[in-house]
Design an enzyme around this catalytic site. Structure first.
Site, short mmCIF file in Angstrom:
data_model
loop_
_atom_site.label_atom_id
_atom_site.label_comp_id
_atom_site.label_asym_id
_atom_site.label_seq_id
_atom_site.Cartn_x
_atom_site.Cartn_y
_atom_site.Cartn_z
N HIS A 519 46.72 31.32 41.65
CA HIS A 519 45.65 31.16 42.62
C HIS A 519 46.27 30.99 43.99
CE1 HIS A 519 43.25 29.33 38.99
NE2 HIS A 519 43.41 30.63 38.89
C1 LIG Z 1 47.37 33.86 33.76
C2 LIG Z 1 46.30 34.03 34.79
C3 LIG Z 1 45.05 33.44 34.62
C4 LIG Z 1 44.07 33.59 35.60
N1 LIG Z 1 42.85 33.03 35.39
C5 LIG Z 1 41.90 33.13 36.34
C6 LIG Z 1 40.61 32.56 36.12
O1 LIG Z 1 40.33 32.01 35.07
N2 LIG Z 1 39.70 32.66 37.12
C7 LIG Z 1 39.98 33.30 38.31
O2 LIG Z 1 39.13 33.30 39.18
N3 LIG Z 1 41.17 33.89 38.50
C8 LIG Z 1 42.14 33.82 37.55
N4 LIG Z 1 43.34 34.43 37.75
C9 LIG Z 1 43.53 35.19 39.00
C10 LIG Z 1 42.95 36.60 38.92
O3 LIG Z 1 43.61 37.32 37.92
C11 LIG Z 1 43.11 37.29 40.27
O4 LIG Z 1 42.44 36.52 41.24
C12 LIG Z 1 42.52 38.70 40.33
O5 LIG Z 1 43.02 39.52 39.33
C13 LIG Z 1 42.84 39.27 41.70
O6 LIG Z 1 42.44 40.60 41.83
P1 LIG Z 1 43.29 41.56 42.77
O7 LIG Z 1 42.65 42.88 42.74
O8 LIG Z 1 43.48 40.88 44.08
O9 LIG Z 1 44.74 41.61 42.09
P2 LIG Z 1 45.15 42.18 40.66
O10 LIG Z 1 43.99 42.17 39.74
O11 LIG Z 1 46.37 41.46 40.24
O12 LIG Z 1 45.54 43.69 40.96
C14 LIG Z 1 46.57 44.03 41.86
C15 LIG Z 1 47.25 45.31 41.40
O13 LIG Z 1 48.06 45.82 42.45
C16 LIG Z 1 49.27 46.33 41.93
N5 LIG Z 1 50.29 46.33 42.99
C17 LIG Z 1 50.88 45.26 43.56
N6 LIG Z 1 51.77 45.65 44.50
C18 LIG Z 1 51.73 47.00 44.53
C19 LIG Z 1 52.42 47.98 45.30
N7 LIG Z 1 53.31 47.64 46.24
N8 LIG Z 1 52.16 49.29 45.07
C20 LIG Z 1 51.25 49.65 44.11
N9 LIG Z 1 50.56 48.77 43.37
C21 LIG Z 1 50.80 47.45 43.58
C22 LIG Z 1 49.57 45.40 40.78
O14 LIG Z 1 50.45 46.01 39.85
C23 LIG Z 1 48.18 45.11 40.21
O15 LIG Z 1 47.84 46.01 39.18
C24 LIG Z 1 44.33 34.32 36.78
C25 LIG Z 1 45.57 34.94 36.93
C26 LIG Z 1 46.55 34.80 35.96
C27 LIG Z 1 47.85 35.48 36.16
#
Ligand SMILES: Cc1cc2nc3c(=O)[nH]c(=O)nc-3n(C[C@H](O)[C@H](O)[C@H](O)COP(=O)(O)OP(=O)(O)OC[C@H]3O[C@@H](n4cnc5c(N)ncnc54)[C@H](O)[C@@H]3O)c2cc1C
Lengths: 592, 235
Positions: A519
């Site tokens: 987070h």
């Molecule tokens: C173990 C765990 C438990 C969690 N539990 C909760 C929960 O219960 N409730 C909650 O609200 N949140 C939770 N979270 C957080 C939640 O997963 C994230 O807030 C959410 O997935 C964020 O979405 P996002 O699109 O920002 O990032 P992500 O879903 O992580 O997607 C980002 C993507 O970008 C890709 N990427 C990164 N850098 C690059 C690059 N340079 N070039 C190309 N691709 C790239 C990554 O590979 C990834 O696939 C948890 C996270 C973890 C790890």
């Protein structure tokens, strides 16, 4: 020279929750979208199926679905006088690295953050006076309101199959829900999960102490469900392997089984996996981005993908790193407090107690990601809770229950039990079934000295500087931690356990081990003007109007809640702003 | 216990005596790891990473940490040594997912692991240093000291009271060693440890659960039937 491809309408960097939402929404609006994802393709049938997904060693301890620190990591330090060292393996947080991102292995707790966050400085100054906010606490209003986001919260909750109980429907308090939540127009998509014994006994105790327990809302479908987009969910099986695993039942709301497959059916969409974006490119004026540079990690080839619009959707940490690497916006300097990129990095704090009840059977291996009952009586959402007395800003929530209590990682024993030998073994056998946890998650307020910049020494596999994280807990968090520990221990005592390991407020600095939470927030925050923020309220760059940056990196401070509720809602909000305003008239959506 | 009248240790010792194994420990021959009664299971499976001295150390360690009693057989009978050997021989042991670029500084504890060693290298050098320490303190290598001495040494190691001369930080070594023992005890048996799911039976963990939708109510505050299922059972 990088190979240069044909220009497209939109490039998305990363395909997790935020990238997936934008991919679906923007392709449906007729835009030609290319998503570049550094990880590989994964599917429920092939990669998250039983039995091989039930592997604690591989997924929890060997980080199978997560960012590989061999290629890229951060350097970390607690304060500016320390020399940052690389986080050599993952620990405290676990960003994902597959199609679906961390949205595959999250737990699904889904919250609505309210005006208590979005208007934090105004509200505290109004009620407690300017002096109540410490000088080095850099909290500021976010420039958005709950009312604006409310429909988008609902959209995300219905997409992700959030199960829960409304506490406040259009201003009417609902028995059994969270009385401190902001008014919602509609109840959750699904009724709450079946409570497990631990959450039940916690709820009873919390009630007896005068608090207001409610089932934690989470994107674990409490029954089979088809969301408004037609994505099918199975019912959650309480398998106990939620957090850090893909869901074999498609019961956990995840982008790889909702928004992403919908985008992939659209001919306007193209996904390129194993595409690691290293930089966002600008034109000579510096006022527009022209596309991105990426490395095909299967061949090593460098490729330029020109685009009329770029959205960074690469997770909270990576988005900030890309902004710093690309030289967009002025980097933040904690000494002069000038600059904005890297400012207001925040995390969370917590405290927890383990309670032992001889003779009870908690069956800790049977739970959903969200099998917790929670109280918000001391959370930011309870404005009645007097901060003048407590002496801190923000708040914490307290929960009782289990989430992914697997035996390599979870073997509760009373403090003082030997770590090995016969006594260890018999205590481990005796208490595994008979223990439960009560834990608090606490907010972290932004601080002048908690920030990101580029590391002067260490580099990633692409030869680029690692990002440096400077972070530690401050007095506000310490006070909150002591308050939380006291509340937890009072509840615990009232439950008359055989014995309990009391909650202890943390006093030591933040450390990169063990796992705490993924987070991470801030770094490219949204705000009301270019002097105090990187992005406007539509998550559009103040510097380059055709660049949007979506994720928890936009949060101006952190709350006790998990971030993905507002992350998902803001992704829909931004998609709407792009579709309804930006496409018609490309330019700044808020004048600086 | 000798299987088929073949003593692996005796054979190995005669094969390497005075050679590389001795050089890594730099302790007198007379107090080096001596052939002990290796378990039949370990002998039958063989080691992919551990050398005889390291094998003796790990076997003594896992049997000490997980002794036989009415609850489980002893560590080597659960395959914990095999689990450790395979982990060290495999990707994790070789530093998979470990950022291995210098410069290398000790840093502060909150910055986590900062050694220029893969887990396998840490194990190898840590065992050598631990044996040097044991010889100095108890006149014997770790596998040959008494149970009380072994306990004393491990407790001191855990508490950070042992300093390895010219070895890796003793506490970091202990943390890794302890983590792998627990992983071996509770990971899926397909990795070589937790044999017969004894670790899971110990605590009543069911292993590969498929469906529990009905069980939340059915087993509320009741014992769940302990008949653990591993990945191999369902493959
Ligand atoms: C173990 C765990 C438990 C969690 N539990 C909760 C929960 O219960 N409730 C909650 O609200 N949140 C939770 N979270 C957080 C939640 O997963 C994230 O807030 C959410 O997935 C964020 O979405 P996002 O699109 O920002 O990032 P992500 O879903 O992580 O997607 C980002 C993507 O970008 C890709 N990427 C990164 N850098 C690059 C690059 N340079 N070039 C190309 N691709 C790239 C990554 O590979 C990834 O696939 C948890 C996270 C973890 C790890």
């Amino acid at each position: 020279m990088a190979k240069k491809l044909k220009e497209v309408d939109v490039v998305l960097v990363g395909l997790g929750w935020t990238g997936g939402i934008l991919a679906k929404e923007l392709t449906e609006a007729g835009m030609q979208v290319v998503a570049l994802e550094r990880g590989g393709m994964r599917s429920t049938e092939n990669d998250y199926s039983v039995p091989h997904v039930r592997d604690e060693l591989r997924f929890v301890h060997r980080h199978d679905l997560m960012q590989n620190t061999q290629r890229d990591t951060l350097t970390v330090r607690n304060n500016v006088s320390q020399e940052a060292q690389p986080m050599r393996r993952l620990g405290s947080f676990l960003p994902g690295e597959v199609v679906g991102g961390s949205g595959v292995h999250w737990s699904g707790h889904t919250w609505r953050w309210t005006d208590q966050e979005f208007k934090i400085r105004s509200l505290y100054e109004e009620r407690y006076g300017k002096k109540f906010i410490p000088d080095d606490m850099t909290i500021q209003d976010w420039g958005i309101t709950y009312a604006e986001l409310e429909p988008y919260y609902e959209k995300f909750e219905y997409t992700a199959a959030v199960s829960g109980k409304a506490g406040n429907l259009r201003g009417q308090l609902q028995a059994g829900g969270n009385p401190f939540e902001a008014p919602r127009q509609r109840d959750y998509a699904l009724p709450p999960l079946t409570p497990i014994l631990a959450s039940q006994v916690f709820s009873e105790a919390a009630k007896n102490n005068g608090y207001h327990p409610f089932p934690r809302p989470s994107a674990n479908a409490s029954r089979a469900y088809t969301n408004p987009d037609g994505s099918h969910f199975g019912a959650c099986q309480y398998c106990g392997y939620c957090q850090r695993f893909g869901c074999e039942a498609n019961a956990k709301g995840s982008p790889h089984m909702t928004v992403i497959p919908i985008a992939m059916k659209n001919p306007n969409f193209e996904l390129r996996t194993h595409a690691w974006v290293t930089r966002v490119l600008k034109d000579s004026t510096g006022k527009r981005v022209t596309g991105v540079l990426y490395t095909n990690t299967l061949t090593g080839e460098e490729v330029e993908q020109p685009a009329r619009m770029v959205a960074l959707t690469a997770y909270a940490i990576n988005n900030v790193h890309l902004m710093l690497l690309s030289g967009i916006g002025r980097p933040y300097d904690p000494v002069s407090q000038q600059g904005v990129v890297g400012k207001n990095y925040c995390y969370q704090t917590g405290a927890s107690a383990t309670l032992f009840f001889e003779g009870r059977h908690f069956n800790p291996f049977m739970n959903a990601g969200g099998s917790n009952a929670t109280i918000d009586d001391f959370n930011s959402t309870n404005w009645e809770f007097d901060r003048a007395k407590a002496g801190f800003i923000g708040g914490y929530n307290v929960g009782g229950g289990f989430n992914t209590a697997l035996p390599i990682g979870y073997r509760p024993v009373p403090r003082g039990t030997p770590s090995w030998g016969k006594a260890w073994k018999s205590a481990t056998a005796k208490w595994y079934q008979t223990a439960m946890n009560i834990s608090a998650s606490g907010a972290v307020m932004s601080n002048r000295y908690n920030y990101y910049d580029l590391d002067p020494t260490y580099r990633n596999a692409f030869g680029l500087p690692l990002m440096r994280m400077t972070f530690d807990y401050k007095e506000n968090e310490h006070k909150m931690g002591r308050h939380a520990a006291q509340v937890i221990n009072d509840i615990a005592k009232s439950m008359n356990p055989t014995s309990f390991n009391p909650a202890i407020a943390r006093t030591e600095p933040w450390t990169v081990v063990p796992y705490q939470s993924t987070h991470n927030t801030g770094g490219t925050i949204m705000g009301t003007n270019p002097g105090n923020s990187v992005l406007n309220k539509y998550l559009q760059s103040w510097d380059c109007h055709n660049l949007f940056v979506v994720g928890a990196n936009v949060f101006a401070h952190n709350n006790s809640y998990n971030p993905t509720g507002p992350v998902g809602a803001l992704a829909y909000w931004t998609a709407d702003a792009i579709k309804n305003q930006y496409m018609k008239n490309p330019g700044p959506l808020v004048s600086a | 216990m000798k299987k088929d009248g073949f003593d692996r240790r005796a054979f190995l010792k005669s094969a390497v005596a005075g050679g590389a194994a001795a050089a890594t420990v730099s302790v007198p021959q007379s107090v080096q790891a001596q052939p002990t009664a290796a378990t039949a299971a370990a002998t039958a499976q063989g080691y992919a990473f551990l050398n005889p001295e390291e094998g003796a150390f790990v076997e003594a360690l896992v049997d000490h940490m997980v002794p036989a009693d009415e609850l489980t057989p002893k560590g080597t009978d659960l395959g914990l040594n095999i689990f450790i050997d395979r982990s060290l021989a495999g990707g994790w042991g070789k530093g998979d997912r470990l950022y291995m670029q210098g410069p290398w500084k000790t840093g502060v504890p909150s910055q986590g692991y900062q050694l220029p060693l893969t887990p396998a290298e840490l194990y190898r050098n840590g065992i050598a240093a631990a044996n040097v320490h044991c010889v100095k303190t108890y006149k014997k290598t770790f596998d040959k000291v008494t149970a009380a001495e072994r306990e004393e040494f491990l407790l001191a190691l855990q508490a950070g009271k042992v300093t390895f001369e010219n070895g890796p930080p003793s506490r970091t070594f202990f943390t890794t060693v302890y983590q792998t023992v627990m992983e071996g005890m509770f990971a899926d048996p397909m990795y070589g440890g937790n044999r017969n799911k004894a670790g899971w039976k110990l605590i009543g963990f069911p292993g590969v659960i498929a469906v529990n939708y009905q069980n939340i109510e059915k087993y509320r505050d009741k014992p769940f039937p302990v008949n653990p299922v591993g990945i191999a059972d369902m493959s």
